[in-house]
Scaffold this motif. Sequence first.
Motif, PDB file in Angstrom:
ATOM      1  N   LEU A 118      -7.472   3.326   9.631  1.00  0.00           N
ATOM      2  CA  LEU A 118      -7.672   1.834   9.584  1.00  0.00           C
ATOM      3  C   LEU A 118      -7.523   1.430   7.979  1.00  0.00           C
ATOM      4  CD1 LEU A 118     -10.247   1.047  12.206  1.00  0.00           C
ATOM      5  CD2 LEU A 118      -8.006   0.542  12.156  1.00  0.00           C
ATOM      6  N   LEU A 119      -8.344   2.479   7.274  1.00  0.00           N
ATOM      7  CA  LEU A 119      -8.323   2.225   5.665  1.00  0.00           C
ATOM      8  C   LEU A 119      -7.090   2.387   5.170  1.00  0.00           C
ATOM      9  CD1 LEU A 119     -11.577   3.630   4.414  1.00  0.00           C
ATOM     10  CD2 LEU A 119     -11.036   1.194   4.339  1.00  0.00           C
ATOM     11  N   ILE A 120      -6.225   3.423   5.778  1.00  0.00           N
ATOM     12  CA  ILE A 120      -4.860   3.720   5.160  1.00  0.00           C
ATOM     13  C   ILE A 120      -3.983   2.553   5.488  1.00  0.00           C
ATOM     14  CG2 ILE A 120      -2.864   5.172   5.461  1.00  0.00           C
ATOM     15  CD1 ILE A 120      -4.609   7.322   5.985  1.00  0.00           C
ATOM     16  N   VAL A 121      -3.997   1.848   6.781  1.00  0.00           N
ATOM     17  CA  VAL A 121      -3.261   0.740   7.143  1.00  0.00           C
ATOM     18  C   VAL A 121      -3.505  -0.402   6.181  1.00  0.00           C
ATOM     19  CG1 VAL A 121      -2.666  -0.847   8.799  1.00  0.00           C
ATOM     20  CG2 VAL A 121      -2.915   1.472   9.390  1.00  0.00           C
ATOM     21  N   LYS A 122      -4.627  -0.503   5.952  1.00  0.00           N
ATOM     22  CA  LYS A 122      -5.283  -1.611   4.992  1.00  0.00           C
ATOM     23  C   LYS A 122      -4.634  -1.305   3.722  1.00  0.00           C
ATOM     24  CE  LYS A 122      -9.381  -3.905   3.422  1.00  0.00           C
ATOM     25  NZ  LYS A 122     -10.979  -3.878   3.225  1.00  0.00           N
ATOM     26  N   ALA A 123      -4.731  -0.245   3.129  1.00  0.00           N
ATOM     27  CA  ALA A 123      -4.178   0.275   2.030  1.00  0.00           C
ATOM     28  C   ALA A 123      -2.640  -0.312   1.787  1.00  0.00           C
ATOM     29  CB  ALA A 123      -4.432   1.591   1.696  1.00  0.00           C
ATOM     30  N   LEU A 124      -1.900   0.003   2.895  1.00  0.00           N
ATOM     31  CA  LEU A 124      -0.439  -0.464   2.645  1.00  0.00           C
ATOM     32  C   LEU A 124      -0.117  -1.784   2.629  1.00  0.00           C
ATOM     33  CD1 LEU A 124       0.745   2.075   5.494  1.00  0.00           C
ATOM     34  CD2 LEU A 124       0.844   2.361   2.960  1.00  0.00           C
TER      35      LEU A 124
ATOM     36  N   LEU B 207      -6.337   3.744  -0.302  1.00  0.00           N
ATOM     37  CA  LEU B 207      -5.685   4.632   0.301  1.00  0.00           C
ATOM     38  C   LEU B 207      -6.188   5.938   0.231  1.00  0.00           C
ATOM     39  CD1 LEU B 207      -2.762   5.916   1.630  1.00  0.00           C
ATOM     40  CD2 LEU B 207      -1.919   5.791  -0.585  1.00  0.00           C
ATOM     41  N   VAL B 208      -6.731   6.531  -0.796  1.00  0.00           N
ATOM     42  CA  VAL B 208      -7.335   7.520  -1.194  1.00  0.00           C
ATOM     43  C   VAL B 208      -8.648   7.822  -0.406  1.00  0.00           C
ATOM     44  CG1 VAL B 208      -8.490   9.222  -2.858  1.00  0.00           C
ATOM     45  CG2 VAL B 208      -6.310   7.931  -3.572  1.00  0.00           C
ATOM     46  N   ASP B 209      -9.643   6.358  -0.152  1.00  0.00           N
ATOM     47  CA  ASP B 209     -10.553   6.683   0.736  1.00  0.00           C
ATOM     48  C   ASP B 209     -10.272   6.771   2.134  1.00  0.00           C
ATOM     49  OD1 ASP B 209     -13.178   6.167   1.513  1.00  0.00           O
ATOM     50  OD2 ASP B 209     -13.282   4.078   1.163  1.00  0.00           O
ATOM     51  N   GLY B 210      -9.180   6.129   2.576  1.00  0.00           N
ATOM     52  CA  GLY B 210      -8.791   6.551   3.885  1.00  0.00           C
ATOM     53  C   GLY B 210      -8.347   7.974   4.092  1.00  0.00           C
ATOM     54  N   LEU B 211      -7.706   8.625   3.278  1.00  0.00           N
ATOM     55  CA  LEU B 211      -7.124   9.993   3.441  1.00  0.00           C
ATOM     56  C   LEU B 211      -8.405  10.805   3.205  1.00  0.00           C
ATOM     57  CD1 LEU B 211      -4.056   9.772   0.898  1.00  0.00           C
ATOM     58  CD2 LEU B 211      -4.053  10.160   3.448  1.00  0.00           C
ATOM     59  N   PHE B 212      -9.391  10.512   2.321  1.00  0.00           N
ATOM     60  CA  PHE B 212     -10.747  11.183   2.258  1.00  0.00           C
ATOM     61  C   PHE B 212     -11.210  11.166   3.687  1.00  0.00           C
ATOM     62  CE2 PHE B 212     -15.383  10.887   1.634  1.00  0.00           C
ATOM     63  CZ  PHE B 212     -15.680  12.004   0.780  1.00  0.00           C
ATOM     64  N   ARG B 213     -11.408  10.026   4.237  1.00  0.00           N
ATOM     65  CA  ARG B 213     -12.125  10.110   5.701  1.00  0.00           C
ATOM     66  C   ARG B 213     -11.495  10.721   6.759  1.00  0.00           C
ATOM     67  NH1 ARG B 213     -16.124   5.599   5.522  1.00  0.00           N
ATOM     68  NH2 ARG B 213     -16.073   4.655   3.605  1.00  0.00           N
TER      69      ARG B 213
END
Length: 307
Positions: free
Chosen positions: A262-268, A276-282
């Motif tokens: 969800l964070l990666i989608v939000k980052a896009l 984006l990095v926070d999403g990948l981290f999770r």
Amino acid sequence: MEKVTIAIITCKRPIWLARLLDALQEQVFSENLTLSILVVDNACDKETKDIVDKRRSGRIPIHYDVEEQAGIVYARNKCVSITTSMNSDYLIFIDDDEWPKEKTWASDLVLSAKKYDADIVTSHVISVDEAGKQNWATEILYPAPDQSEGQELSVFYTNNLLLCKHVMTKMSPCFDERFAMTGASDYHFALKCTHAGFRCIYTDAPVVEEMPSSRKNIKWFCRRGFRSGIGFTRSHIFEESLLKAVLKSSILSIVRVIRGVLLIVKALFLRSKGTLVDGLFRVCSGVGTFMGLFGVKHEEYKKIHGK
């Protein structure tokens, strides 16, 4: 008169160690406290010893010792054993890449232990870059604290931690050698303390940490997330029934991956590198949480970051 030992584990970071030792000499404390500093060198490094020797004339005495066996667990346990042999009432852990934000940091931790009748006291870390500023990377690593003063916690780490004497005595050896090079030994220790009935409280006594530029990249955060996920699972497998650990880790793995996606989608949509990095981290943390069920390890401490 109560004795307080401030323990620092260091491994080939002489410049950062010097900064911390200088900052600790500025600590202000009442007459009923006696402070000492313990440096445990996990690299047998001559430059590190020279740094300590040049600062022995300070008003707070410095003790230097070496832990020849590589691994943060061995160095942490040595800090505990030396502190116990010194008959100190409190042990305070601080990392060599940190320094206290306030000159009353050590005494604030001790006072909070007494005020809340706590066995363990912790506080937060403020992460900054090499220029002393915060950015997307430092905010991911250490977001603003959401704990309140006096709040009881079940999770804590040794980057800013006070242990009372009776905790060290009962839990010794405090840190499990199975985490020697993988990290998460402090999370595992927190889990053991919680199961033993010890109370840990949060107080407002932060330390500041310098995040090196070598960690400001996607690769490091993904590895960090993967390692922390594995550490979580291994800790619960060691301390809880297998069924409970498997269920807990499996559910958390799914939750972490979903949150990350969800964070990666939000980052896009936001075009935000930090998000984006926070999403990948999770996501990586979720994957690591699952992989830990199969005995996978990641030896994070083989590479030294910092100076």
